[in-house]
Design a protein around this motif. Structure first.
Motif, PDB file in Angstrom:
ATOM      1  N   ALA A   1       0.827  -1.210   0.000  1.00  0.00           N
ATOM      2  CA  ALA A   1       0.000   0.000   0.000  1.00  0.00           C
ATOM      3  C   ALA A   1       0.857   1.255   0.000  1.00  0.00           C
ATOM      4  CB  ALA A   1      -0.931  -0.007   1.205  1.00  0.00           C
ATOM      5  N   LEU A   2       1.901   1.266   0.817  1.00  0.00           N
ATOM      6  CA  LEU A   2       2.776   2.439   0.851  1.00  0.00           C
ATOM      7  C   LEU A   2       3.506   2.621  -0.475  1.00  0.00           C
ATOM      8  CD1 LEU A   2       4.010   2.003   4.510  1.00  0.00           C
ATOM      9  CD2 LEU A   2       2.816   4.015   3.610  1.00  0.00           C
ATOM     10  N   GLY A   3       3.835   1.513  -1.123  1.00  0.00           N
ATOM     11  CA  GLY A   3       4.451   1.622  -2.445  1.00  0.00           C
ATOM     12  C   GLY A   3       3.527   2.300  -3.443  1.00  0.00           C
ATOM     13  N   VAL A   4       2.255   1.929  -3.416  1.00  0.00           N
ATOM     14  CA  VAL A   4       1.267   2.574  -4.288  1.00  0.00           C
ATOM     15  C   VAL A   4       1.184   4.066  -3.983  1.00  0.00           C
ATOM     16  CG1 VAL A   4      -1.203   2.701  -4.843  1.00  0.00           C
ATOM     17  CG2 VAL A   4      -0.094   0.471  -4.600  1.00  0.00           C
ATOM     18  N   LEU A   5       1.329   4.422  -2.709  1.00  0.00           N
ATOM     19  CA  LEU A   5       1.216   5.819  -2.288  1.00  0.00           C
ATOM     20  C   LEU A   5       2.522   6.592  -2.448  1.00  0.00           C
ATOM     21  CD1 LEU A   5      -0.929   5.124   0.883  1.00  0.00           C
ATOM     22  CD2 LEU A   5      -1.718   6.212  -1.229  1.00  0.00           C
ATOM     23  N   GLY A   6       3.559   5.930  -2.949  1.00  0.00           N
ATOM     24  CA  GLY A   6       4.780   6.641  -3.300  1.00  0.00           C
ATOM     25  C   GLY A   6       5.923   6.531  -2.315  1.00  0.00           C
ATOM     26  N   LEU A   7       5.848   5.581  -1.375  1.00  0.00           N
ATOM     27  CA  LEU A   7       6.908   5.444  -0.382  1.00  0.00           C
ATOM     28  C   LEU A   7       7.480   4.031  -0.413  1.00  0.00           C
ATOM     29  CD1 LEU A   7       5.275   7.322   2.632  1.00  0.00           C
ATOM     30  CD2 LEU A   7       7.122   8.149   1.168  1.00  0.00           C
TER      31      LEU A   7
ATOM     32  N   ASP B   1       2.591  18.230   1.072  1.00  0.00           N
ATOM     33  CA  ASP B   1       1.337  18.573   0.393  1.00  0.00           C
ATOM     34  C   ASP B   1       0.825  17.452  -0.499  1.00  0.00           C
ATOM     35  OD1 ASP B   1       1.386  21.041   1.599  1.00  0.00           O
ATOM     36  OD2 ASP B   1       2.254  22.086  -0.121  1.00  0.00           O
ATOM     37  N   LEU B   2       1.667  16.480  -0.799  1.00  0.00           N
ATOM     38  CA  LEU B   2       1.246  15.353  -1.639  1.00  0.00           C
ATOM     39  C   LEU B   2       0.614  14.222  -0.829  1.00  0.00           C
ATOM     40  CD1 LEU B   2       4.303  15.121  -4.075  1.00  0.00           C
ATOM     41  CD2 LEU B   2       2.105  16.263  -4.445  1.00  0.00           C
ATOM     42  N   CYS B   3       0.519  14.406   0.477  1.00  0.00           N
ATOM     43  CA  CYS B   3      -0.103  13.376   1.312  1.00  0.00           C
ATOM     44  C   CYS B   3      -1.550  13.166   0.889  1.00  0.00           C
ATOM     45  CB  CYS B   3      -0.043  13.783   2.781  1.00  0.00           C
ATOM     46  SG  CYS B   3      -0.820  12.596   3.900  1.00  0.00           S
ATOM     47  N   PRO B   4      -1.951  11.939   0.597  1.00  0.00           N
ATOM     48  CA  PRO B   4      -3.325  11.692   0.169  1.00  0.00           C
ATOM     49  C   PRO B   4      -4.301  11.813   1.333  1.00  0.00           C
ATOM     50  CG  PRO B   4      -2.161   9.626   0.399  1.00  0.00           C
ATOM     51  CD  PRO B   4      -1.144  10.707   0.622  1.00  0.00           C
ATOM     52  N   PRO B   5      -5.558  12.085   1.050  1.00  0.00           N
ATOM     53  CA  PRO B   5      -6.564  12.121   2.118  1.00  0.00           C
ATOM     54  C   PRO B   5      -6.796  10.728   2.686  1.00  0.00           C
ATOM     55  CG  PRO B   5      -7.610  12.324  -0.035  1.00  0.00           C
ATOM     56  CD  PRO B   5      -6.135  12.392  -0.277  1.00  0.00           C
ATOM     57  N   MET B   6      -7.344  10.687   3.885  1.00  0.00           N
ATOM     58  CA  MET B   6      -7.551   9.416   4.581  1.00  0.00           C
ATOM     59  C   MET B   6      -8.393   8.448   3.759  1.00  0.00           C
ATOM     60  SD  MET B   6      -6.908   7.579   7.293  1.00  0.00           S
ATOM     61  CE  MET B   6      -6.442   8.638   8.680  1.00  0.00           C
ATOM     62  N   ASP B   7      -9.431   8.938   3.096  1.00  0.00           N
ATOM     63  CA  ASP B   7     -10.288   8.045   2.318  1.00  0.00           C
ATOM     64  C   ASP B   7      -9.511   7.341   1.210  1.00  0.00           C
ATOM     65  OD1 ASP B   7     -12.481   8.557   3.854  1.00  0.00           O
ATOM     66  OD2 ASP B   7     -13.439   9.938   2.442  1.00  0.00           O
ATOM     67  N   GLU B   8      -8.563   8.046   0.595  1.00  0.00           N
ATOM     68  CA  GLU B   8      -7.754   7.425  -0.448  1.00  0.00           C
ATOM     69  C   GLU B   8      -6.836   6.359   0.140  1.00  0.00           C
ATOM     70  OE1 GLU B   8      -4.254   8.630  -3.650  1.00  0.00           O
ATOM     71  OE2 GLU B   8      -5.716  10.155  -3.038  1.00  0.00           O
TER      72      GLU B   8
ATOM     73  N   LYS C   1      -7.389   4.606   2.839  1.00  0.00           N
ATOM     74  CA  LYS C   1      -8.245   3.453   3.157  1.00  0.00           C
ATOM     75  C   LYS C   1      -8.502   2.608   1.915  1.00  0.00           C
ATOM     76  CE  LYS C   1     -10.827   5.663   6.927  1.00  0.00           C
ATOM     77  NZ  LYS C   1     -12.149   6.220   7.326  1.00  0.00           N
ATOM     78  N   ALA C   2      -8.801   3.253   0.809  1.00  0.00           N
ATOM     79  CA  ALA C   2      -9.112   2.516  -0.419  1.00  0.00           C
ATOM     80  C   ALA C   2      -7.914   1.698  -0.886  1.00  0.00           C
ATOM     81  CB  ALA C   2      -9.560   3.493  -1.507  1.00  0.00           C
ATOM     82  N   VAL C   3      -6.726   2.288  -0.798  1.00  0.00           N
ATOM     83  CA  VAL C   3      -5.513   1.575  -1.225  1.00  0.00           C
ATOM     84  C   VAL C   3      -5.230   0.402  -0.299  1.00  0.00           C
ATOM     85  CG1 VAL C   3      -3.008   1.772  -1.494  1.00  0.00           C
ATOM     86  CG2 VAL C   3      -4.502   3.571  -2.378  1.00  0.00           C
ATOM     87  N   VAL C   4      -5.309   0.629   1.015  1.00  0.00           N
ATOM     88  CA  VAL C   4      -5.043  -0.445   1.966  1.00  0.00           C
ATOM     89  C   VAL C   4      -6.067  -1.571   1.804  1.00  0.00           C
ATOM     90  CG1 VAL C   4      -4.979  -1.060   4.416  1.00  0.00           C
ATOM     91  CG2 VAL C   4      -3.890   1.058   3.632  1.00  0.00           C
ATOM     92  N   ALA C   5      -7.339  -1.218   1.623  1.00  0.00           N
ATOM     93  CA  ALA C   5      -8.373  -2.235   1.433  1.00  0.00           C
ATOM     94  C   ALA C   5      -8.086  -3.080   0.198  1.00  0.00           C
ATOM     95  CB  ALA C   5      -9.745  -1.576   1.331  1.00  0.00           C
ATOM     96  N   ARG C   6      -7.683  -2.435  -0.879  1.00  0.00           N
ATOM     97  CA  ARG C   6      -7.388  -3.162  -2.119  1.00  0.00           C
ATOM     98  C   ARG C   6      -6.207  -4.109  -1.936  1.00  0.00           C
ATOM     99  NH1 ARG C   6      -6.981   0.959  -5.231  1.00  0.00           N
ATOM    100  NH2 ARG C   6      -4.718   1.092  -5.371  1.00  0.00           N
TER     101      ARG C   6
END
Length: 213
Positions: free
Chosen positions: A116-122, A191-198, A200-205
């Motif tokens: 999930a963190l990889g998808v989010l850029g980390l 500023d590139l930090c995604p909102p919590m809902d995003e 959640k969606a990535v972690v759920a997937r």
């Protein structure tokens, strides 16, 4: 098998623990499917089952009360940690009858968060000799699991945008200052930090990918 997702919103830790135990019984009875629960807790320090975990609490009862923080003993593994708003807590109510391997289960939880963190850029990873998920020497997620009769509960806490100063009241997960520090998506991405809902969606997937197959 698909994974059901429940979002409990903001909860107090003790209330959420009881609700988890209710879900565990329902899962054992076959009344619900495997379920991933999302929540954000009101500020609380939770003490795991590791020996001497309490000694890593740096505040006395008066200081906790002044800050409005709860303190809770918990049945999960691990040391002491902080939960609060801006942190995504995931509770996994899963039947492990088909694996009965706690080491594998823990590795799978870790892999969900790394993916999930990889998808989010980390570029997150495990760290030799340490629990949780790390960005080099900066811990971004804590993991503490429990299992009863091969039904899992508790799970993980991912720092999205919590107040990191709240970790100063403890030695989080026993991390000495020479061992590393605590970080968050917001601290790493600004500023590139995604909102919590995003998040959640990535972690759920990613959870579905690892556990729903």
């Amino acid at each position: 098998m698909s994974i059901e997702i429940e979002d409990w919103g903001r909860t107090r830790y003790d209330d959420a623990t009881q609700r988890q135990l209710d879900r565990v019984q329902q899962r054992r009875n076959g009344e619900i499917a495997d379920t991933l629960i999302f929540t954000e807790h009101e500020p609380v320090y939770t003490i795991g089952r590791r020996k001497d975990a309490r000694q890593n609490l740096l505040l006395d009862e008066a200081a906790l009360a002044e800050r409005g923080f709860d303190l809770a003993e918990t049945t999960r593994g691990g040391d002491i940690t902080y939960h609060g708003p801006g942190q995504l807590v995931g509770y996994a109510i899963l039947s492990l009858d088909d694996r009965k391997d706690l080491h594998r289960y823990l590795r799978d939880i870790e892999q969900v968060l790394i993916n999930a963190l990889g998808v989010l850029g980390l570029a997150a990873a495990r760290r030799e000799g340490k629990t949780g998920i790390w960005l080099e020497d900066r811990k971004i997620a804590a993991i503490g699991i429990a299992v009863t009769r091969w039904i899992s509960y508790h799970g993980f806490a991912l720092n999205v945008a919590p107040d990191l100063s709240h970790f100063a009241g403890i030695v989080p997960c026993g991390i000495a200052t020479t061992d590393g520090s605590v970080t968050s998506l917001q601290k790493e991405l600004g500023d590139l930090c995604p909102p919590m809902d995003e998040v959640k969606a990535v972690v759920a997937r990613e959870f579905e990918t690892v556990f729903g197959g």
